[in-house]
Design an enzyme around this catalytic site. Sequence first.
Site, PDB file in Angstrom:
ATOM      1  N   SER A   1       0.931  -1.610   3.861  1.00 58.44           N
ATOM      2  CA  SER A   1       0.131  -0.392   3.745  1.00 58.44           C
ATOM      3  C   SER A   1      -1.192  -0.367   4.491  1.00 58.44           C
ATOM      4  CB  SER A   1      -0.129  -0.082   2.277  1.00 58.44           C
ATOM      5  OG  SER A   1       1.004   0.535   1.733  1.00 58.44           O
TER       6      SER A   1
ATOM      7  N   SER B   1       0.796   3.085   2.723  1.00 58.80           N
ATOM      8  CA  SER B   1       0.174   4.002   1.811  1.00 58.80           C
ATOM      9  C   SER B   1      -1.305   4.265   2.093  1.00 58.80           C
ATOM     10  CB  SER B   1       0.314   3.486   0.377  1.00 58.80           C
ATOM     11  OG  SER B   1      -0.411   2.285   0.194  1.00 58.80           O
TER      12      SER B   1
ATOM     13  N   LYS C   1     -10.170   3.350   0.129  1.00 56.14           N
ATOM     14  CA  LYS C   1      -8.945   3.893  -0.450  1.00 56.14           C
ATOM     15  C   LYS C   1      -9.186   4.217  -1.923  1.00 56.14           C
ATOM     16  CE  LYS C   1      -4.021   2.525  -0.607  1.00 56.14           C
ATOM     17  NZ  LYS C   1      -3.078   1.458  -0.180  1.00 56.14           N
TER      18      LYS C   1
END
Length: 484
Positions: A177, A153, A78
């Site tokens: 997330s 997310s 990420k």
Amino acid sequence: MELSRLSLAHAADLLRKRSLSSVELTRFFLTRIEQKNPELNAYITVDEEGALAAAQAADARLARGDGTPLTGLPLAVKDLFCTHGLRTTCASKMLHTFCPPYESTVTRRLKEAGAVLLGKTNMDEFAMGSSNETSFFGPARNPWNPARTPGGSSGGSAVAVAAGLCLAAIGTDTGGSIRQPAAMTGITGLKPTYGRISRFGMIAFASSLDQAGPMTRSVADAALLLQSMAGHDPLDSTSIDAVVPSYAEALTAHVQGLRIGIPAEYFAEGLTDAVRDAVERAITTFRALGAQCIPLSLPSTPYAIPTYYVIAPAEASSNLARYDGVRFGYRCENPKDLQDMYARSRAEGFGAEVKRRIMLGTYVLSSGYYDAYYRKAQKVRRLIADDFQTALAQVDLLLTPTTPETAFLIGEKNNDPVRMYLSDIFTINVNLAGLPAISLPCGFDANSLPIGLQLIGRPLQESTLLTAGQAFQQATDWHLRSPV
Ligand code: GLN
């Protein structure tokens, strides 16, 4: 052999036997990313040069026979883990040209274990969101249906794993997330106990809730990545100084006699029939495997969303105060004076959702409102944690749906922040209590969209989650399905 669906263990085995080289495998993924990323938008930055150099180095080590567990395996992370010299944007205009001068502990440990980093994945801006739509770089798309969000997310990591644009990925989870996008893309996502993995070099959203974890196509892959990342780090004062057990061993244990709690509050209003049915079938599977499923109650559950949306924005407003346009990050053009530079750099650099959180957080921390909101939320947070503690004294783990519904359409919830916030209704509680939890694929709805179930464990009992998750994946094949 389908390279895009290889398990980590299988890929490592092929590399060790030299029937495949890391350079070949890395090139395979780079080509696939080139073909599919324009549509799916899973990656913000692809590090072709760095990945190939790491793959070459890995092949040299493998040739000498001194590979480590992840040697030569292409992974994605990420875009909020600082990577030395490689752009790290947090999907924000504020950091869209930021090149960190240091390395996060997570990426350092993965590299030390031999991993090849393909690139940095798309996400909601500063990890604030549940659909990847708040990204400065545009939404990532769900490979099961590109009109739909992959969740967020950590949406880009989920898409990269589900669509076979890497072998596995790393995400972060502040309120869901890792687990929510895992559920919505049909993959496995593990949020470890708060403090199990170091937060050093992870760009902060809400420091008392943030935790990194693996996003993979199987529980066995998750165990392998957790092993490489877990453990105390003197650079993060909240990282736990506890022995890291062998997670591979956890995979071989049985669920016979395991006590699984089924909390009534997670099967209430808002849950779609398709998700309820799939999760109930999973409960039947666990029973058939010899686990005992016991109904119980977590009465403070309804307070989790409001509590989180006081505490997380409060911490975010403090963490994001550092983006002032002075030392790093976006700076506005031609500021009139210092005040104007601060104000415009922040006004132009942050997106709407981030600004909403900063305003909420500043408000609940302001004098006069601090006691009514922030202090009160901290007290409710304790009640939520106490609920879990009571429940987990009676059972070994809890089983719930991960999300109330399957992947929603891009744009569907954009104009209604509260509806968006409700997509984390079953995951946010777990962060408030600091517990480990895993999301596993457990079925599909009538639109062929994946459904996930969540297992929640006692502090530092990731092993129990892995044992139960592995048993479930050996008894079912939901995790083996892939989008066409
Ligand atoms: N969707 C939640 C939020 O917007 C959780 C995000 C996360 O876990 N990073 O805050």
